[in-house]
Design a protein around this motif. Sequence first.
Motif: not given
Length: 277
Positions: A132-158
């Motif tokens: 049934r799966v047609a596509a994946l979407v990256l949800g970075a807000v919840d993922l960042g919270l779980e992993l303790g990521l800090e946003p970067r201007a260059d996007g390297q954290e994700v």
Amino acid sequence: MSLATARSLLFAPGNEERKLQKALAAGADMVVADLEDAVPAGEKEAARAVARRALGEATTRSLVAVRVNGVGTPHWEADLESVAELELDALVLPKATPEAVGALGPDGPPVVAIVETALGVRQAYETAGLPRVAALVLGAVDLGLELGLEPRADGQEVLYARSRLVVDSAAAGVRRPFDLVHVDTRDDEGLEAEARLARSLGFRGKACIHPAQVEIVNRVFSPTSEERERARRVVEAYEQALADGRGAVALDGEMIDLPVVERARRVLAETERSVSE
């Protein structure tokens, strides 16, 4: 327009009919009535009613979808029941894992699976490979919270999560994934830069949370006139080489062989889609 070629996924609160109607008129490739994060707990039932009415009466060129609350939440079963009679182009599933997709059962609209947990990233290939799966979407807000990521201007954290979804989507044989939401709705320059980065990494669409983001996303994920012209010349040069009995040819100093030609043909196919819209 089809889910296979969609570029922009515009999310709108399911309990706010004005915003939902505005989203349906924004020119997004797909509009998602959100029953999950955008709706307070006390508004869930109202959101179901508004979404049913708005999507059921919609006359739009956009594809339409609903994001339900996650499996195991108190709202899961009521959400699924409320949208069962709608003619949806997709069902958007938060915190996607193979088990969460399996809980939907085998029947129903295609699933757009949001990968937004550590387990979801680890199991992205298995999720993408389900029927049934047609596509994946990256949800970075919840993922960042779980992993303790800090946003970067260059996007390297994700970068790892982005690359993982691109590889796993290709390996599973589904369309290229949709990139994360750009949360600053007034930062057009940042949105465009982020979308161009995502496209360079292999994404072919992006989630949006405001109608103003749609034009930028659609433009970035469509071939430019220069890319279209280059693709046309590549295909023509290669076909002439084949007619002359050669399997490769140089064009403007670049060696053109089959992988380069296939990339050019993909650009032309995306161009035909844009023109037809």
